[in-house]
Design a protein around this motif. Structure first.
Motif, PDB file in Angstrom:
ATOM      1  N   ILE A  52      58.819  41.687  34.684  1.00 19.33           N
ATOM      2  CA  ILE A  52      59.997  42.164  35.402  1.00 19.33           C
ATOM      3  C   ILE A  52      60.781  40.909  35.780  1.00 19.33           C
ATOM      4  O   ILE A  52      60.239  39.998  36.413  1.00 19.33           O
ATOM      5  N   SER A  53      62.046  40.863  35.380  1.00 17.42           N
ATOM      6  CA  SER A  53      62.870  39.692  35.701  1.00 17.42           C
ATOM      7  C   SER A  53      63.406  39.815  37.127  1.00 17.42           C
ATOM      8  O   SER A  53      63.550  40.910  37.652  1.00 17.42           O
ATOM      9  N   SER A  54      63.699  38.676  37.711  1.00 16.08           N
ATOM     10  CA  SER A  54      64.304  38.681  39.048  1.00 16.08           C
ATOM     11  C   SER A  54      65.828  38.726  38.959  1.00 16.08           C
ATOM     12  O   SER A  54      66.512  38.748  39.970  1.00 16.08           O
ATOM     13  N   GLY A  55      66.344  38.742  37.756  1.00 14.04           N
ATOM     14  CA  GLY A  55      67.792  38.787  37.531  1.00 14.04           C
ATOM     15  C   GLY A  55      68.071  39.042  36.061  1.00 14.04           C
ATOM     16  O   GLY A  55      67.230  39.559  35.335  1.00 14.04           O
ATOM     17  N   LYS A  56      69.229  38.661  35.621  1.00 20.29           N
ATOM     18  CA  LYS A  56      69.692  38.909  34.254  1.00 20.29           C
ATOM     19  C   LYS A  56      68.803  38.205  33.233  1.00 20.29           C
ATOM     20  O   LYS A  56      68.369  37.092  33.443  1.00 20.29           O
ATOM     21  N   VAL A  57      68.549  38.872  32.115  1.00 21.06           N
ATOM     22  CA  VAL A  57      67.866  38.281  30.965  1.00 21.06           C
ATOM     23  C   VAL A  57      68.961  37.740  30.054  1.00 21.06           C
ATOM     24  O   VAL A  57      69.867  38.466  29.655  1.00 21.06           O
ATOM     25  N   LEU A  58      68.884  36.463  29.755  1.00 18.59           N
ATOM     26  CA  LEU A  58      69.924  35.811  28.957  1.00 18.59           C
ATOM     27  C   LEU A  58      69.393  35.421  27.594  1.00 18.59           C
ATOM     28  O   LEU A  58      68.200  35.175  27.431  1.00 18.59           O
ATOM     29  N   SER A  59      70.280  35.340  26.623  1.00 20.24           N
ATOM     30  CA  SER A  59      69.887  34.917  25.282  1.00 20.24           C
ATOM     31  C   SER A  59      70.417  33.511  25.020  1.00 20.24           C
ATOM     32  O   SER A  59      71.479  33.137  25.494  1.00 20.24           O
ATOM     33  N   GLU A  60      69.627  32.767  24.276  1.00 22.84           N
ATOM     34  CA  GLU A  60      70.038  31.424  23.880  1.00 22.84           C
ATOM     35  C   GLU A  60      71.131  31.533  22.823  1.00 22.84           C
ATOM     36  O   GLU A  60      71.065  32.396  21.953  1.00 22.84           O
ATOM     37  N   GLN A  61      72.082  30.644  22.895  1.00 17.33           N
ATOM     38  CA  GLN A  61      73.117  30.617  21.876  1.00 17.33           C
ATOM     39  C   GLN A  61      72.515  30.038  20.603  1.00 17.33           C
ATOM     40  O   GLN A  61      71.740  29.090  20.651  1.00 17.33           O
ATOM     41  N   ASN A  62      72.823  30.621  19.450  1.00 17.28           N
ATOM     42  CA  ASN A  62      72.290  30.197  18.151  1.00 17.28           C
ATOM     43  C   ASN A  62      70.769  30.290  18.095  1.00 17.28           C
ATOM     44  O   ASN A  62      70.106  29.438  17.509  1.00 17.28           O
ATOM     45  N   SER A  63      70.196  31.297  18.738  1.00 21.66           N
ATOM     46  CA  SER A  63      68.747  31.489  18.765  1.00 21.66           C
ATOM     47  C   SER A  63      68.453  32.978  18.865  1.00 21.66           C
ATOM     48  O   SER A  63      69.293  33.772  19.262  1.00 21.66           O
ATOM     49  N   ASP A  64      67.228  33.342  18.524  1.00 22.34           N
ATOM     50  CA  ASP A  64      66.816  34.732  18.694  1.00 22.34           C
ATOM     51  C   ASP A  64      65.964  34.899  19.954  1.00 22.34           C
ATOM     52  O   ASP A  64      65.365  35.934  20.168  1.00 22.34           O
ATOM     53  N   GLY A  65      65.926  33.877  20.802  1.00 16.89           N
ATOM     54  CA  GLY A  65      65.109  33.919  22.001  1.00 16.89           C
ATOM     55  C   GLY A  65      65.869  34.369  23.240  1.00 16.89           C
ATOM     56  O   GLY A  65      67.093  34.397  23.266  1.00 16.89           O
ATOM     57  N   TYR A  66      65.099  34.730  24.260  1.00 16.39           N
ATOM     58  CA  TYR A  66      65.635  35.146  25.553  1.00 16.39           C
ATOM     59  C   TYR A  66      64.928  34.369  26.646  1.00 16.39           C
ATOM     60  O   TYR A  66      63.795  33.911  26.466  1.00 16.39           O
ATOM     61  N   PHE A  67      65.587  34.230  27.802  1.00 19.63           N
ATOM     62  CA  PHE A  67      64.935  33.588  28.931  1.00 19.63           C
ATOM     63  C   PHE A  67      65.334  34.280  30.219  1.00 19.63           C
ATOM     64  O   PHE A  67      66.401  34.863  30.322  1.00 19.63           O
ATOM     65  N   PHE A  68      64.408  34.217  31.194  1.00 13.60           N
ATOM     66  CA  PHE A  68      64.616  34.872  32.479  1.00 13.60           C
ATOM     67  C   PHE A  68      63.607  34.314  33.467  1.00 13.60           C
ATOM     68  O   PHE A  68      62.634  33.649  33.086  1.00 13.60           O
ATOM     69  N   LYS A  69      63.830  34.599  34.738  1.00 17.39           N
ATOM     70  CA  LYS A  69      62.891  34.210  35.781  1.00 17.39           C
ATOM     71  C   LYS A  69      61.996  35.403  36.085  1.00 17.39           C
ATOM     72  O   LYS A  69      62.490  36.485  36.393  1.00 17.39           O
ATOM     73  N   ASP A  70      60.677  35.190  35.981  1.00 16.22           N
ATOM     74  CA  ASP A  70      59.713  36.254  36.244  1.00 16.22           C
ATOM     75  C   ASP A  70      59.669  36.544  37.738  1.00 16.22           C
ATOM     76  O   ASP A  70      59.503  35.636  38.555  1.00 16.22           O
ATOM     77  N   LYS A  71      59.815  37.803  38.111  1.00 14.19           N
ATOM     78  CA  LYS A  71      59.853  38.205  39.514  1.00 14.19           C
ATOM     79  C   LYS A  71      58.527  37.911  40.213  1.00 14.19           C
ATOM     80  O   LYS A  71      58.497  37.438  41.346  1.00 14.19           O
ATOM     81  N   GLU A  72      57.422  38.173  39.534  1.00 15.96           N
ATOM     82  CA  GLU A  72      56.100  38.018  40.146  1.00 15.96           C
ATOM     83  C   GLU A  72      55.714  36.556  40.364  1.00 15.96           C
ATOM     84  O   GLU A  72      55.295  36.176  41.450  1.00 15.96           O
ATOM     85  N   SER A  73      55.866  35.729  39.336  1.00 16.81           N
ATOM     86  CA  SER A  73      55.420  34.336  39.428  1.00 16.81           C
ATOM     87  C   SER A  73      56.518  33.364  39.844  1.00 16.81           C
ATOM     88  O   SER A  73      56.223  32.255  40.292  1.00 16.81           O
ATOM     89  N   GLY A  74      57.781  33.764  39.665  1.00 15.16           N
ATOM     90  CA  GLY A  74      58.896  32.870  39.959  1.00 15.16           C
ATOM     91  C   GLY A  74      59.116  31.815  38.883  1.00 15.16           C
ATOM     92  O   GLY A  74      59.931  30.918  39.046  1.00 15.16           O
ATOM     93  N   LYS A  75      58.402  31.933  37.770  1.00 15.07           N
ATOM     94  CA  LYS A  75      58.498  30.951  36.689  1.00 15.07           C
ATOM     95  C   LYS A  75      59.541  31.366  35.652  1.00 15.07           C
ATOM     96  O   LYS A  75      59.819  32.549  35.466  1.00 15.07           O
TER      97      LYS A  75
END
Length: 88
Positions: A52-75
């Motif tokens: 569960i993210s603590s906010g918006k899930v964003l995608s990397e430009q020129n990539s197929d990956g996503y990044f976000f801050k995990d709500k539980e761990s804060g990582k």
């Protein structure tokens, strides 16, 4: 008078741009601060991992990956692969 015309033209352009967006585009723009459920899917269709993210899930430009801050761990979590991302 010219100043009012310029302000009206800018406002009209913004409103026109917002109206022309699809529902999905508006939801994507307005998703900041919302929580999202991110599910990583195995090849057999089962869920390998869920966050569960603590906010918006964003995608990397020129990539197929996503990044976000995990709500539980804060990582910061960076993922790629078969994913299902759902607004909570």
């Amino acid at each position: 008078m010219k100043n009012q015309i310029v302000k009206f033209a800018i406002l009209f352009s913004i409103v026109l741009g917002f109206i022309s967006c699809t529902d999905a585009s508006r939801a994507r723009i307005g998703g900041f601060g919302d929580e999202f459920k991110v599910e990583m899917i195995n090849c057999d269709g089962t869920v390998a991992r869920t966050w569960i993210s603590s906010g918006k899930v964003l995608s990397e430009q020129n990539s197929d990956g996503y990044f976000f801050k995990d709500k539980e761990s804060g990582k910061l979590i960076e993922v790629t692969g078969r994913l299902i991302i759902t607004k909570q």
